[in-house]
Design a protein around this motif. Structure first.
Motif: not given
Length: 182
Positions: A66, A71-74, A106, A108, A111, A114, A116-117, A136
């Motif tokens: 990411v 951090l929510e984007e790739s 999950y 997107k 994306e 991605l 989620l913890t 990253t």
């Protein structure tokens, strides 16, 4: 004069073709891709550092790299590197869980995977996974900096880490491009 005009026309059409991206790469140059080699070296470094702490009996999950600034984007680059790292680990005899085929993961649109913890341990338990590769990237003036870690899922401890950079050439720039959501 005819030959000069024909030669000029041929030269201009070759330039136009090249500017559009055609005929700029050969099979030989692509086979020697440094992007693939860099991803493979990173995967090799992670598995070598982890050593005996990483078992070939239990799967590894490779998450999409990411953007460190979001951090929510790739990007296609983040997804491609994670695919290459997973492929290299599989080539090395490690079981790599393929999560794109799972319904509960999950995801997107555009994306990649991605995670989620709060979902990592559930997914890891379902896959009987032992470790997670996370990473990253960030774009600098003339290169892209990449950081990857191999995390033991049960303890959240880092088993291995690697940092490297890629030149910000035409291919890498194109892979950093994120199309607008549709």
């Amino acid at each position: 004069q005819f030959l000069t005009a024909a030669g000029t026309s041929l030269l201009l059409s070759a330039c136009i073709t090249t500017r559009r991206g055609y005929n700029t790469a050969s099979y030989e140059s692509v086979a020697q891709s440094e992007l693939i080699a860099s991803s493979y070296r990173a995967a090799d470094a992670l598995t070598a550092q982890a050593g005996a702490q990483l078992s070939a009996q239990h799967p590894v999950i490779v998450a999409t790299l990411v953007n460190i600034n979001a951090l929510e984007e790739s990007s296609p680059l983040g997804r491609l590197i994670s695919e290459q790292v997973g492929a290299r680990m599989a080539q090395g005899g490690y079981r790599v869980a393929e999560l794109k085929i799972r319904q509960k993961l999950y995801m997107k649109r555009s994306e990649g995977e991605l995670m989620l913890t709060r979902e990592i341990k559930d997914i890891a338990r379902q896959q009987d996974a032992q470790a997670l590769v996370i990473g990253t990237y960030t774009e600098g003036a003339d290169r892209v900096f990449i950081n990857m870690k191999l995390i033991q899922i049960e303890t959240n401890l880092t088993l291995a880490a690697v940092d490297y950079a890629l030149p910000l050439d035409m291919n890498i720039r194109a892979l950093l491009y994120r199309p607008a959501p549709t």
